[in-house]
Design an enzyme around this catalytic site. Structure first.
Site, mmCIF file in Angstrom:
data_model
loop_
_atom_site.group_PDB
_atom_site.id
_atom_site.type_symbol
_atom_site.label_atom_id
_atom_site.label_comp_id
_atom_site.label_asym_id
_atom_site.label_seq_id
_atom_site.Cartn_x
_atom_site.Cartn_y
_atom_site.Cartn_z
ATOM 1 N N HIS A 1 0.758 -1.420 0.255
ATOM 2 C CA HIS A 1 0.107 0.006 -0.058
ATOM 3 C C HIS A 1 0.997 1.299 -0.055
ATOM 4 O O HIS A 1 1.365 1.672 1.099
ATOM 5 C CB HIS A 1 -1.003 -0.017 1.047
ATOM 6 N N HIS B 1 1.540 5.378 -1.974
ATOM 7 C CA HIS B 1 1.246 6.338 -2.784
ATOM 8 C C HIS B 1 2.330 7.057 -3.521
ATOM 9 O O HIS B 1 3.065 7.511 -2.780
ATOM 10 C CB HIS B 1 0.245 7.482 -2.258
ATOM 11 N N LEU B 2 2.303 7.020 -4.804
ATOM 12 C CA LEU B 2 3.731 7.489 -5.518
ATOM 13 C C LEU B 2 3.272 8.863 -6.124
ATOM 14 O O LEU B 2 4.352 9.380 -6.651
ATOM 15 C CB LEU B 2 4.069 6.457 -6.538
ATOM 16 N N ARG B 3 2.144 9.184 -6.078
ATOM 17 C CA ARG B 3 1.727 10.527 -6.509
ATOM 18 C C ARG B 3 2.270 11.034 -7.915
ATOM 19 O O ARG B 3 2.246 12.189 -8.541
ATOM 20 C CB ARG B 3 2.468 11.739 -5.801
ATOM 21 N N ASP C 1 -8.742 3.385 -3.195
ATOM 22 C CA ASP C 1 -8.201 4.022 -1.848
ATOM 23 C C ASP C 1 -8.177 5.567 -1.803
ATOM 24 O O ASP C 1 -7.920 6.272 -2.747
ATOM 25 C CB ASP C 1 -6.835 3.520 -1.592
ATOM 26 N N HIS D 1 -10.523 0.719 1.045
ATOM 27 C CA HIS D 1 -10.492 1.668 2.358
ATOM 28 C C HIS D 1 -11.875 1.786 2.705
ATOM 29 O O HIS D 1 -12.779 2.430 2.135
ATOM 30 C CB HIS D 1 -10.041 2.994 1.511
ATOM 31 N N HIS E 1 -5.518 -0.801 5.847
ATOM 32 C CA HIS E 1 -5.190 -0.128 6.829
ATOM 33 C C HIS E 1 -6.320 -0.192 7.911
ATOM 34 O O HIS E 1 -6.918 0.814 8.351
ATOM 35 C CB HIS E 1 -5.009 1.532 6.654
ATOM 36 N N ASP F 1 1.121 2.402 3.753
ATOM 37 C CA ASP F 1 0.268 3.712 3.438
ATOM 38 C C ASP F 1 0.964 4.936 3.196
ATOM 39 O O ASP F 1 0.526 5.880 3.783
ATOM 40 C CB ASP F 1 -0.923 3.767 4.148
ATOM 41 N N HIS G 1 3.204 14.144 1.489
ATOM 42 C CA HIS G 1 2.568 15.665 1.429
ATOM 43 C C HIS G 1 3.602 16.552 1.390
ATOM 44 O O HIS G 1 4.524 16.279 2.207
ATOM 45 C CB HIS G 1 1.427 15.739 2.390
HETATM 46 ZN ZN LIG Z 1 -3.924 5.064 0.968
HETATM 47 ZN ZN LIG Z 2 -6.822 4.616 2.439
#
Ligand SMILES: [Zn+2]
Ligand SMILES: [Zn+2]
Length: 431
Positions: free
Chosen positions: A67, A69-71, A158, A185, A238, A311, A315
């Protein structure tokens, strides 16, 4: 970061972990041209080999983080496929599954292809998780068949939860044709509304709007019921609540095809830490009560929880260095995945190291259906060497991820990744 990229490597004198058998044994490993050529005792070093002295160290299959996030595409100032993969390798992770809430979302064949092509040269393997609904809008099912043919390893919206139960049921029924997991999610958005943190004693004390554990539990209950009826393969990601652990325990007993993961931050923190107003600890679902946290730890020990995943949610400083109410939800987690989980589960809770390693290697690999999480002769080497005796206080400047919003800054974590061999190359070696 020392990018030597050697492909002939001898790992000498380490303790190798087999997460599937749950065993540890002393052995050397010889890697030739990136392929694991030999696992055995007393392998002699030859010329042109890079030698890693692993005496007193643990040698594990490269970690799998299901899990992340690579953006990328869309928010490359926060993270890119390249920078995220490097951060992963620094954390000992050699395979990651990336979530589809990019811009554009990973909801088309083109977008899946983009991730796969862009990650070809990345430091670790990257497996795209495609959206369940177009634009993650919860209205129209994506072309799941085409997306899976293109290489998606699972489906998820997600960041959002499909609120329309009829649509969710349709997604589940449709997904049974492909055998890929739906990574869920769980959040009832009318229930969570404008909540900032776990609803309980501390949210009342701090005067912050709360997110009730009911928000997660209602959707977990719904999705277990829908999975029982549809036969879909679901993975609750999560997990944060005691209620969730109990429902999944029962569902597994009932033979429903459900698995779940938990993040290191939900294992590590409870809502009392929010009295510091640390915005890096503003996450969704929120870190919950001490009772919930303990239930998650128990869920791991009792085998209800199948994986630990970060996860990783990068940011910008501007999105976190603001008031708690305005700050974005999420913490980065790739570089601290092992040390945070090890500190909590193995040091504090006395869990076995092979037990933890299984949760971050073979078990998530199995859920995703990917060939990872093992050390095998003839296979491209994905290997992580760890020093379980080393510990340190996490500092902001330690991170190589493009974003620095780690909930673990200031915490003392035990267990350090010494080096990572990813895709057959020695990519990371700590100084
Ligand atoms: Zn996530
Ligand atoms: Zn999530």
């Amino acid at each position: 970061m020392n990018k030597t990229e050697s492909k002939n490597i001898l790992i000498k004198g380490g303790k190798i972990i087999d997460p599937v058998k749950g065993t540890e044994f002393a052995s050397d490993i010889y890697i030739k041209d990136g392929i694991v050529a030999e696992v055995g005792k007393n392998i002699k070093a030859g010329s042109g080999m890079v030698k890693i002295d692993a005496k007193g160290l643990v040698v594990s299959p490269g970690f799998v983080d299901m899990h992340v996030h690579l953006r990328d595409p869309g928010f490359e100032d926060k993270e890119t496929i390249e920078s995220g993969a490097l951060a992963a390798v620094k954390g000992g992770i050699t395979a990651i599954a990336c979530m589809p809430n990019t811009r554009p979302a990973i909801d088309s064949e083109h977008a899946v292809k983009y991730v796969l092509e862009k990650s070809e040269g990345a430091a670790c393997r990257v497996y795209p998780v495609a959206a369940m609904t177009r634009g993650l809008e919860g209205k129209e099912i994506t072309e799941m068949g085409l997306l899976s043919e293109e290489g998606a390893v699972g489906f998820s919206d997600d960041g959002k939860c499909v609120g329309d139960s009829r649509l969710m049921y349709e997604i589940m029924r449709y997904s049974t044709q492909f055998g890929l997991p739906l990574i869920l999610h769980e959040e009832d958005i009318l229930m969570s509304a404008d909540g900032q943190m776990h609803e309980g004693r501390y949210s009342s004390m701090l005067g912050m709007e709360g997110i009730s554990s009911l928000s997660d539990d209602l959707m977990i209950a719904r999705d277990i019921i829908l999975a029982a009826r549809s036969g879909a393969k679901i993975h609750i990601t999560h997990l944060s609540t005691k209620g969730g652990v109990e429902m999944i325990r029962k569902a597994k007993k009932d033979g429903i095809d459900v698995t779940c993961d938990v993040t290191p931050h939900h294992l590590f923190f409870n809502d009392s830490f929010l009295t510091s107003f640390n915005t890096n600890l503003k996450v969704k679902p929120p870190v919950r009560s001490e009772g919930d946290r303990q239930a998650l730890v128990r869920g791991i020990k009792e085998g209800v929880i199948d994986a630990v995943a970060s996860d990783h949610a990068p940011h910008l400083g501007t999105e976190k260095n603001t008031t708690f109410k305005l700050a974005e939800f999420g913490t980065i987690g790739l570089e601290t995945l092992f040390s945070a989980a090890f500190s909590k589960l193995c040091i504090e809770e006395k869990m076995s190291l092979p037990g933890l390693i299984r949760l971050i290697t073979a078990s998530p690999a199995k859920i995703l259906g990917i060939d990872a999480g093992k050390i095998e002769v003839g296979r491209l080497a994905d290997i992580t060497v760890i020093d379980t005796g080393a510990g340190k206080i996490v500092k902001r400047e330690d991170f190589i991820s493009k974003s620095k919003n780690s909930a673990f800054i200031g915490q003392k974590l035990q267990g350090r990744v010494v080096c990572t061999i990813s895709r057959g190359k020695l990519i990371y070696r700590s100084d």
